[in-house]
Design a protein around this motif. Structure first.
Motif, PDB file in Angstrom:
ATOM      1  N   VAL A 103      86.669  57.447  52.721  1.00 41.60           N
ATOM      2  CA  VAL A 103      85.493  58.005  52.039  1.00 41.60           C
ATOM      3  C   VAL A 103      85.550  57.735  50.544  1.00 41.60           C
ATOM      4  CG1 VAL A 103      84.326  60.157  51.431  1.00 41.60           C
ATOM      5  CG2 VAL A 103      85.087  59.766  53.781  1.00 41.60           C
ATOM      6  N   THR A 117      84.995  54.006  49.695  1.00 46.38           N
ATOM      7  CA  THR A 117      83.621  53.550  49.912  1.00 46.38           C
ATOM      8  C   THR A 117      82.655  54.199  48.932  1.00 46.38           C
ATOM      9  OG1 THR A 117      84.129  53.377  52.252  1.00 46.38           O
ATOM     10  CG2 THR A 117      81.817  53.257  51.655  1.00 46.38           C
ATOM     11  N   MET A 118      82.810  55.499  48.727  1.00 44.99           N
ATOM     12  CA  MET A 118      81.808  56.215  47.930  1.00 44.99           C
ATOM     13  C   MET A 118      82.051  56.115  46.437  1.00 44.99           C
ATOM     14  SD  MET A 118      81.140  59.720  50.109  1.00 44.99           S
ATOM     15  CE  MET A 118      80.060  60.437  48.881  1.00 44.99           C
ATOM     16  N   GLU A 175      78.654  66.275  48.449  1.00 48.20           N
ATOM     17  CA  GLU A 175      78.498  65.136  49.350  1.00 48.20           C
ATOM     18  C   GLU A 175      79.859  64.609  49.796  1.00 48.20           C
ATOM     19  OE1 GLU A 175      75.986  64.345  50.867  1.00 48.20           O
ATOM     20  OE2 GLU A 175      76.447  62.375  51.674  1.00 48.20           O
ATOM     21  N   GLU A 215      74.990  67.174  38.586  1.00 50.79           N
ATOM     22  CA  GLU A 215      75.186  65.915  39.322  1.00 50.79           C
ATOM     23  C   GLU A 215      76.615  65.819  39.856  1.00 50.79           C
ATOM     24  OE1 GLU A 215      72.003  62.999  37.021  1.00 50.79           O
ATOM     25  OE2 GLU A 215      73.944  63.387  36.107  1.00 50.79           O
ATOM     26  N   ASP A 252      76.846  68.070  42.844  1.00 53.61           N
ATOM     27  CA  ASP A 252      76.153  67.449  43.985  1.00 53.61           C
ATOM     28  C   ASP A 252      77.041  66.397  44.656  1.00 53.61           C
ATOM     29  OD1 ASP A 252      73.894  68.948  43.624  1.00 53.61           O
ATOM     30  OD2 ASP A 252      72.810  67.407  42.507  1.00 53.61           O
ATOM     31  N   VAL A 253      77.703  65.607  43.821  1.00 56.06           N
ATOM     32  CA  VAL A 253      78.564  64.557  44.374  1.00 56.06           C
ATOM     33  C   VAL A 253      79.756  65.184  45.102  1.00 56.06           C
ATOM     34  CG1 VAL A 253      80.130  62.660  43.783  1.00 56.06           C
ATOM     35  CG2 VAL A 253      77.854  62.771  42.751  1.00 56.06           C
ATOM     36  N   VAL A 263      81.056  64.286  53.688  1.00 56.58           N
ATOM     37  CA  VAL A 263      81.395  63.014  54.326  1.00 56.58           C
ATOM     38  C   VAL A 263      82.859  62.996  54.771  1.00 56.58           C
ATOM     39  CG1 VAL A 263      81.411  60.514  54.062  1.00 56.58           C
ATOM     40  CG2 VAL A 263      79.588  61.845  53.028  1.00 56.58           C
ATOM     41  N   ARG A 302      68.952  53.976  43.910  1.00 58.44           N
ATOM     42  CA  ARG A 302      69.695  52.982  43.125  1.00 58.44           C
ATOM     43  C   ARG A 302      70.002  51.751  43.980  1.00 58.44           C
ATOM     44  NH1 ARG A 302      70.144  50.380  39.314  1.00 58.44           N
ATOM     45  NH2 ARG A 302      72.041  49.942  38.162  1.00 58.44           N
ATOM     46  N   ALA A 343      72.377  63.899  45.121  1.00 51.72           N
ATOM     47  CA  ALA A 343      73.183  62.714  44.826  1.00 51.72           C
ATOM     48  C   ALA A 343      72.828  61.577  45.788  1.00 51.72           C
ATOM     49  CB  ALA A 343      74.670  63.057  44.927  1.00 51.72           C
ATOM     50  N   SER A 372      76.887  61.953  58.385  1.00 50.59           N
ATOM     51  CA  SER A 372      78.300  61.946  58.771  1.00 50.59           C
ATOM     52  C   SER A 372      78.480  62.730  60.073  1.00 50.59           C
ATOM     53  CB  SER A 372      79.154  62.560  57.659  1.00 50.59           C
ATOM     54  OG  SER A 372      78.644  63.824  57.293  1.00 50.59           O
ATOM     55  N   PRO A 383      80.494  57.385  55.120  1.00 52.15           N
ATOM     56  CA  PRO A 383      80.024  56.866  53.846  1.00 52.15           C
ATOM     57  C   PRO A 383      79.398  55.489  54.016  1.00 52.15           C
ATOM     58  CG  PRO A 383      82.401  56.595  54.003  1.00 52.15           C
ATOM     59  CD  PRO A 383      81.980  57.326  55.229  1.00 52.15           C
ATOM     60  N   TYR A 442      79.943  57.001  42.054  1.00 55.21           N
ATOM     61  CA  TYR A 442      79.109  57.166  43.252  1.00 55.21           C
ATOM     62  C   TYR A 442      77.631  56.964  42.927  1.00 55.21           C
ATOM     63  CZ  TYR A 442      76.860  59.254  47.309  1.00 55.21           C
ATOM     64  OH  TYR A 442      76.066  59.462  48.404  1.00 55.21           O
ATOM     65  N   LEU A 443      77.205  57.518  41.798  1.00 54.25           N
ATOM     66  CA  LEU A 443      75.788  57.441  41.444  1.00 54.25           C
ATOM     67  C   LEU A 443      75.420  56.102  40.809  1.00 54.25           C
ATOM     68  CD1 LEU A 443      75.405  61.038  39.975  1.00 54.25           C
ATOM     69  CD2 LEU A 443      74.564  60.226  42.181  1.00 54.25           C
ATOM     70  N   ALA A 444      76.435  55.263  40.600  1.00 50.93           N
ATOM     71  CA  ALA A 444      76.208  53.945  39.999  1.00 50.93           C
ATOM     72  C   ALA A 444      75.487  54.058  38.662  1.00 50.93           C
ATOM     73  CB  ALA A 444      75.436  53.039  40.969  1.00 50.93           C
ATOM     74  N   THR A 445      75.916  55.037  37.856  1.00 54.11           N
ATOM     75  CA  THR A 445      75.311  55.175  36.528  1.00 54.11           C
ATOM     76  C   THR A 445      75.961  54.172  35.581  1.00 54.11           C
ATOM     77  OG1 THR A 445      76.930  56.878  35.992  1.00 54.11           O
ATOM     78  CG2 THR A 445      74.805  57.625  36.798  1.00 54.11           C
ATOM     79  N   VAL A 481      71.330  57.905  44.983  1.00 55.13           N
ATOM     80  CA  VAL A 481      72.083  56.700  45.341  1.00 55.13           C
ATOM     81  C   VAL A 481      71.225  55.745  46.173  1.00 55.13           C
ATOM     82  CG1 VAL A 481      73.972  55.872  46.793  1.00 55.13           C
ATOM     83  CG2 VAL A 481      74.373  57.679  45.150  1.00 55.13           C
ATOM     84  N   HIS A 492      75.643  56.722  30.422  1.00 54.40           N
ATOM     85  CA  HIS A 492      75.198  57.988  31.005  1.00 54.40           C
ATOM     86  C   HIS A 492      76.349  58.633  31.766  1.00 54.40           C
ATOM     87  CE1 HIS A 492      72.718  60.974  33.044  1.00 54.40           C
ATOM     88  NE2 HIS A 492      73.320  60.621  34.164  1.00 54.40           N
ATOM     89  N   SER A 494      71.283  66.730  49.585  1.00 53.20           N
ATOM     90  CA  SER A 494      72.112  66.269  48.478  1.00 53.20           C
ATOM     91  C   SER A 494      71.271  65.413  47.552  1.00 53.20           C
ATOM     92  CB  SER A 494      73.293  65.450  49.004  1.00 53.20           C
ATOM     93  OG  SER A 494      73.898  64.754  47.941  1.00 53.20           O
TER      94      SER A 494
END
Lengths: 127, 152
Positions: B15, B18-19, B88, B81, B84-85, B92, A20, A13, A87, A108, B68-71, A17, B75, A11
């Motif tokens: 999930v 948190t994410m 994920e 992207e 991808d998230v 999870v 970051r 992503a 996970s 997570p 999630y990506l904290a952009t 992360v 942006h 991933s």
């Protein structure tokens, strides 16, 4: 001391992360590498000294289980700390991977989880 | 299949909170979200086999992915992207749902997430939960379904 970090996860992503998180934590990064499967991760480990490996378990081609089997045989194994980020619902399988230099962060995960684990690693390395 | 709606909902809430920092509230009646949806799927095997689906409104993916990506606000995550998230997220959520104590050495194994897989069933015949998310742009509903495999 600055650290070389490798993240192996299919991933992109997650790869972003974790970087970051390390930036927010002001973690002293020397270089940050990513790979989207175990084969590419192993190739990176064989040519670059890596201090911390963040590793997913479920990936195509070579998964995290197979990658750990292979990197245990590398000379650099003793200088490496592996952080499994997964996970994985199969706790029996996961438990078999646990060794002194292998840590686990469940998904997570939070920024604090990453902070706790890198704090522990850096303290152990400097001890 | 023995996944209850509460188990699914609790895993989904944990999930997402948190994410993606989304505020998740109690499930609504078992209606499915409307509008254009993105669907992700993940297979599992082991104690039982089956497939889990996550359906999520397309319009909330930029905000969820950005969280999630904290952009930063300038942006907006691009399509890749966002996908991808989503991959994920289903991974999870799958792990969280299947992470249950078992009395033997057997447990569940998760497959690799597939994005954009067509969601076949209409009426519920597996397990389903619906969560309601409060986001900056309003609210949205998303659904998790678990459908039994042939050998379950």
């Amino acid at each position: 001391m600055n650290y070389n970090v490798l993240v192996v996860d299919d991933s992109s992503a997650v790869c972003r992360v974790i970087k970051r998180c390390l930036e927010i934590l002001e973690f002293p990064l020397e270089d940050y590498f990513t790979a989207n499967d175990g084969e590419k991760g192993l190739a990176r480990l064989q040519k670059t000294p890596i201090h911390i490996l963040f590793l997913d378990l479920h990936m195509p081609h070579m998964d995290g289980y197979e990658m750990i089997e292979k990197i245990e045989k590398l000379p650099s194994w003793s200088n490496l700390t592996v952080v499994i980020i997964s996970s994985e619902p199969n706790k029996h399988r996961l438990r078999a991977l646990m060794k002194p230099n292998v840590l686990f962060v469940p998904k997570p995960f939070t920024l604090e989880d990453i902070g706790d684990v890198v704090d522990k690693i850096t303290k152990d390395m400097l001890a | 299949m023995t996944f209850t709606e509460i188990e699914l909902y609790d895993a989904l809430k944990r999930v997402l909170t948190t994410m993606t920092f989304a505020l998740v509230v109690e499930p609504r009646p078992k209606d499915a979200p409307s509008g254009e949806l993105l669907c992700a799927a993940i297979s599992f095997g082991g104690l039982q086999n089956g497939k889990m689906y996550l359906r999520i409104p397309l319009e909330i993916m930029p905000e969820l992915a950005g969280n999630y990506l904290a952009t930063d606000d300038t942006h907006s995550p691009n399509t890749q992207e966002q996908l991808d998230v989503l991959g994920e997220l289903i991974n999870v959520v799958g792990g969280a749902v299947l992470d249950r104590p078992v009395g033997s050495n057997r447990a569940y194994e998760l497959g690799i997430p597939v994005i954009g897989e067509a969601y076949a069933p209409g009426p519920v015949y597996g397990s389903r939960t619906v969560a309601k998310l409060w986001l900056e742009r309003g609210w949205a509903e998303l659904t998790v379904d678990i459908l039994p495999g042939e050998n379950s």
